[in-house]
Design an enzyme around this catalytic site. Sequence first.
Site, PDB file in Angstrom:
ATOM      1  N   GLU A 251      31.075 -23.164  -5.354  1.00 45.80           N
ATOM      2  CA  GLU A 251      32.371 -22.664  -5.350  1.00 45.80           C
ATOM      3  C   GLU A 251      33.150 -23.604  -4.627  1.00 45.80           C
ATOM      4  O   GLU A 251      32.718 -24.338  -3.610  1.00 45.80           O
ATOM      5  CB  GLU A 251      32.681 -21.379  -4.845  1.00 45.80           C
ATOM      6  CG  GLU A 251      32.103 -20.387  -5.864  1.00 45.80           C
ATOM      7  CD  GLU A 251      32.096 -18.881  -5.344  1.00 45.80           C
ATOM      8  OE1 GLU A 251      32.922 -18.876  -4.299  1.00 45.80           O
ATOM      9  OE2 GLU A 251      31.603 -17.942  -5.974  1.00 45.80           O
ATOM     10  N   LYS A 253      35.417 -24.644  -1.562  1.00 45.11           N
ATOM     11  CA  LYS A 253      35.832 -24.166  -0.324  1.00 45.11           C
ATOM     12  C   LYS A 253      37.310 -24.571   0.089  1.00 45.11           C
ATOM     13  O   LYS A 253      37.290 -25.621   0.491  1.00 45.11           O
ATOM     14  CB  LYS A 253      34.714 -24.551   0.616  1.00 45.11           C
ATOM     15  CG  LYS A 253      34.883 -23.845   2.095  1.00 45.11           C
ATOM     16  CD  LYS A 253      34.010 -24.267   3.302  1.00 45.11           C
ATOM     17  CE  LYS A 253      33.828 -23.582   4.455  1.00 45.11           C
ATOM     18  NZ  LYS A 253      35.191 -23.320   5.067  1.00 45.11           N
ATOM     19  N   ARG A 258      41.599 -16.702   5.249  1.00 44.72           N
ATOM     20  CA  ARG A 258      40.594 -15.867   4.582  1.00 44.72           C
ATOM     21  C   ARG A 258      41.285 -14.378   4.460  1.00 44.72           C
ATOM     22  O   ARG A 258      41.719 -13.958   5.812  1.00 44.72           O
ATOM     23  CB  ARG A 258      39.393 -15.327   5.011  1.00 44.72           C
ATOM     24  CG  ARG A 258      38.502 -14.653   4.405  1.00 44.72           C
ATOM     25  CD  ARG A 258      37.053 -14.597   5.144  1.00 44.72           C
ATOM     26  NE  ARG A 258      35.908 -13.860   4.485  1.00 44.72           N
ATOM     27  CZ  ARG A 258      34.619 -14.202   4.423  1.00 44.72           C
ATOM     28  NH1 ARG A 258      33.971 -15.006   5.419  1.00 44.72           N
ATOM     29  NH2 ARG A 258      33.842 -13.476   3.810  1.00 44.72           N
ATOM     30  N   ARG A 273      40.601 -12.562   8.791  1.00 41.43           N
ATOM     31  CA  ARG A 273      39.040 -12.525   9.045  1.00 41.43           C
ATOM     32  C   ARG A 273      38.760 -12.019  10.342  1.00 41.43           C
ATOM     33  O   ARG A 273      37.548 -11.359  10.576  1.00 41.43           O
ATOM     34  CB  ARG A 273      38.861 -14.134   9.549  1.00 41.43           C
ATOM     35  CG  ARG A 273      37.545 -14.672   9.797  1.00 41.43           C
ATOM     36  CD  ARG A 273      37.329 -16.051   9.680  1.00 41.43           C
ATOM     37  NE  ARG A 273      36.242 -16.569   9.889  1.00 41.43           N
ATOM     38  CZ  ARG A 273      35.349 -16.584  10.794  1.00 41.43           C
ATOM     39  NH1 ARG A 273      35.686 -15.997  11.689  1.00 41.43           N
ATOM     40  NH2 ARG A 273      33.979 -17.038  11.059  1.00 41.43           N
ATOM     41  N   GLU A 303      40.913 -16.676  -0.565  1.00 36.12           N
ATOM     42  CA  GLU A 303      41.310 -17.643   0.248  1.00 36.12           C
ATOM     43  C   GLU A 303      42.767 -17.701   0.033  1.00 36.12           C
ATOM     44  O   GLU A 303      43.240 -17.836  -1.007  1.00 36.12           O
ATOM     45  CB  GLU A 303      40.557 -18.818   0.179  1.00 36.12           C
ATOM     46  CG  GLU A 303      40.896 -19.746   1.410  1.00 36.12           C
ATOM     47  CD  GLU A 303      40.152 -19.606   2.818  1.00 36.12           C
ATOM     48  OE1 GLU A 303      39.458 -18.391   2.657  1.00 36.12           O
ATOM     49  OE2 GLU A 303      40.173 -20.358   3.637  1.00 36.12           O
TER      50      GLU A 303
HETATM   51  P1  ATP Z   1      34.792 -22.700   8.622  1.00 34.65           P
HETATM   52  O1  ATP Z   1      35.277 -23.080   9.986  1.00 34.65           O
HETATM   53  O2  ATP Z   1      34.002 -23.897   7.928  1.00 34.65           O
HETATM   54  O3  ATP Z   1      36.111 -22.424   7.678  1.00 34.65           O
HETATM   55  P2  ATP Z   1      33.955 -20.130   9.073  1.00 34.65           P
HETATM   56  O4  ATP Z   1      33.500 -19.858  10.286  1.00 34.65           O
HETATM   57  O5  ATP Z   1      35.560 -19.834   9.348  1.00 34.65           O
HETATM   58  O6  ATP Z   1      34.061 -21.713   8.868  1.00 34.65           O
HETATM   59  P3  ATP Z   1      32.191 -19.817   7.412  1.00 34.65           P
HETATM   60  O7  ATP Z   1      31.712 -18.530   6.758  1.00 34.65           O
HETATM   61  O8  ATP Z   1      31.326 -20.746   8.242  1.00 34.65           O
HETATM   62  O9  ATP Z   1      33.583 -19.502   8.042  1.00 34.65           O
HETATM   63  O10 ATP Z   1      32.936 -20.406   6.064  1.00 34.65           O
HETATM   64  C1  ATP Z   1      33.312 -19.598   5.183  1.00 34.65           C
HETATM   65  C2  ATP Z   1      34.886 -19.741   5.284  1.00 34.65           C
HETATM   66  O11 ATP Z   1      35.529 -20.498   4.180  1.00 34.65           O
HETATM   67  C3  ATP Z   1      35.262 -18.347   4.789  1.00 34.65           C
HETATM   68  O12 ATP Z   1      35.715 -17.375   6.068  1.00 34.65           O
HETATM   69  C4  ATP Z   1      36.407 -18.529   4.082  1.00 34.65           C
HETATM   70  O13 ATP Z   1      37.846 -18.360   4.972  1.00 34.65           O
HETATM   71  C5  ATP Z   1      36.561 -19.893   3.394  1.00 34.65           C
HETATM   72  N1  ATP Z   1      36.328 -20.184   2.056  1.00 34.65           N
HETATM   73  C6  ATP Z   1      37.071 -20.991   1.248  1.00 34.65           C
HETATM   74  N2  ATP Z   1      36.568 -20.844   0.050  1.00 34.65           N
HETATM   75  C7  ATP Z   1      35.677 -19.831   0.095  1.00 34.65           C
HETATM   76  C8  ATP Z   1      34.556 -19.639  -1.045  1.00 34.65           C
HETATM   77  N3  ATP Z   1      34.832 -19.993  -2.512  1.00 34.65           N
HETATM   78  N4  ATP Z   1      33.960 -18.264  -0.825  1.00 34.65           N
HETATM   79  C9  ATP Z   1      33.675 -18.053   0.608  1.00 34.65           C
HETATM   80  N5  ATP Z   1      34.656 -18.470   1.329  1.00 34.65           N
HETATM   81  C10 ATP Z   1      35.382 -19.337   1.186  1.00 34.65           C
END
Ligand code: ATP
Length: 596
Positions: A251, A253, A258, A273, A303
């Site tokens: 998917e 990103k 979030r 989040r 998102e």
């Molecule tokens: P990062 O700093 O890389 O965003 P993170 O620690 O906030 O990482 P991770 O679980 O590592 O969180 O990465 C997932 C994040 O990416 C989610 O918290 C969400 O906000 C974002 N995101 C964007 N698109 C998607 C998607 N298609 N599915 C899940 N999460 C997504």
Amino acid sequence: MQFSRVAEVYESIEATTKRLEMTDLLADLLKHASKKIIDKIVYLTQGRLGPTFSSVEMGIAEKLAIQLVARTTGKDNTEIQMSLTKTGDIGETAELLLAKKTQSTLFKTLPLTVLDVYDTLDKMAHTSGTGSMERKMGLLSGLLARATPKEGKYLIRIVTGNLRLGIADMTMLDSMAIAYGGGKDARNALERAYNISSDLGKVAGILVDEGLEGVSKFRVSLGNPIRPMMAERLSTPEEILKKLGGRCMAEFKYDGERVQAHKNGNQVTLFSRRLERITEQYPDAVELLRKHLRAEKAIVEAECVAVNSKTGELRPFQELMHRRRKYGVKEAMAEHPVSLFVFDVLYADGEDYTLEPYSKRHSLLEGIVLEGERIKTAESLLVENVEDLKRFFKRAVEDGCEGIMCKSVNDDSVYQAGARGWLWIKFKRDYQSEMIDTVDLAVVGAFHGRGKRAGVYGAFLLAAYNQKTDSFETVTKCGTGFTDEDLAKMKEMVDKHKIPHRHPRVESMIHADVWFEPSIVIEVLGAEITLSPVHAAAMNSIRKGSGLAIRFPRFTGKYRPERSAEDSTTTAEVLGMYQNQLRKLKGSTQDKPTRS
Ligand code: ATP
């Protein structure tokens, strides 16, 4: 239970540098709490009056606290200010001055109970409107007048948001398991209940009342945010596909914020989040969800991305900052509109989907999201070979995304609430550069600045989070990348969490000049990861007596207010990055032509 008992336990917790001792002390306190007050003790110990998502702010500024101490002790503001300069802590100042007052008071008052404290603070927090400040002060000074010096210290720290015990959720769950679940083995059941309710007080209440059996009956419910599932990372499409069993749902990103949306008929609530309510920031997103979700009741994750108001093009995360405000939301909404990309569904019309495999959730999602110009399901593709994955990644980046999320579609691909696991693997643009990926680290200590940096901190001791042991292990010392403004801002931020010695949940072989309760998180970019005898991260995993260290760290300028310390990069991730770096290094030496 009398509040003095709680205050005593807080004092012992503050004095210890051992995590186990901290957990036991807390467990003992919880063991003696009745069903009626256990939730209140849980909340107060975390410096709150309820779970994060519903907690009302006590919000007493230091200035007001000074007036409060003045009113109760009969001292004037200047005297209090002088004491505060010496102690650096309004709680300690209150303790000192109350002690002097007690010596001169002849009559005794009724001892404070936990209920007295909680109920009064709750009443105070709910007081609003004209003259509310005076009423709040009245309530608080009533409490303080009955408090012993030690109780006063903790009361003042609680209301000013300075408790600094650093007891995070996992420590609390451990203590609850020890107190009521027969030991740490009970942690899993408690953790699941907490992960789907985000309310430690509620879990504790049911545990005391109905035991572990009651806790295991916990179900997802509208209004209680579910703790978010998080992704691991890998740096090549090959590794990702292999790890996910040769197939995955890839998917886009998106680079936004979030949101977890709870829809109950016409009412939509948005959680961040960190599980804070952010409904008011995004009235447009609320409207979109109201109109475009074909379910009466649902919990979905999306998102929320800033878009160009004219072209609809995706804009970076930073632009959402314009929406972080209480006033002028309408104007900000017009100037900085958002789009929603929905990527998961956790609950719909009475059914809990968190334990269903991702393919089932994904099809349901496609069925319930009625796509529109500003709301879509995340762009996705079921991928079975590396070439397709690479092509999809390229498309995502070209469309302004950070990279891709690769999600397991195996039978066990449940929604792992509150966990960072291998069912979701992220693959980002930055992983392809020479540098290691940026990391988010918790500030656990600091070193005084010299010369031009006198008066502020010159460098910070930073730690990664070890999920298994619920502790913070130092991984680098960083003094680069900070502007003068940053250094001033950092001092202001971290000093709020200053403690007299290393926090029991911090593992460090380095002696910092000043220690902090792990709370502030910053983003750092490093050049490489090396073995190090002085840093505690992933100690002994590669070589006995060595931990891992990030070399040449540089602050990227990004503060991470949306993260709690437990959301920092984990030591397991740092270890993964180190192993990855080794693989790359081996690869590049093999690629080089050898001289004959
Ligand atoms: P990062 O700093 O890389 O965003 P993170 O620690 O906030 O990482 P991770 O679980 O590592 O969180 O990465 C997932 C994040 O990416 C989610 O918290 C969400 O906000 C974002 N995101 C964007 N698109 C998607 C998607 N298609 N599915 C899940 N999460 C997504």
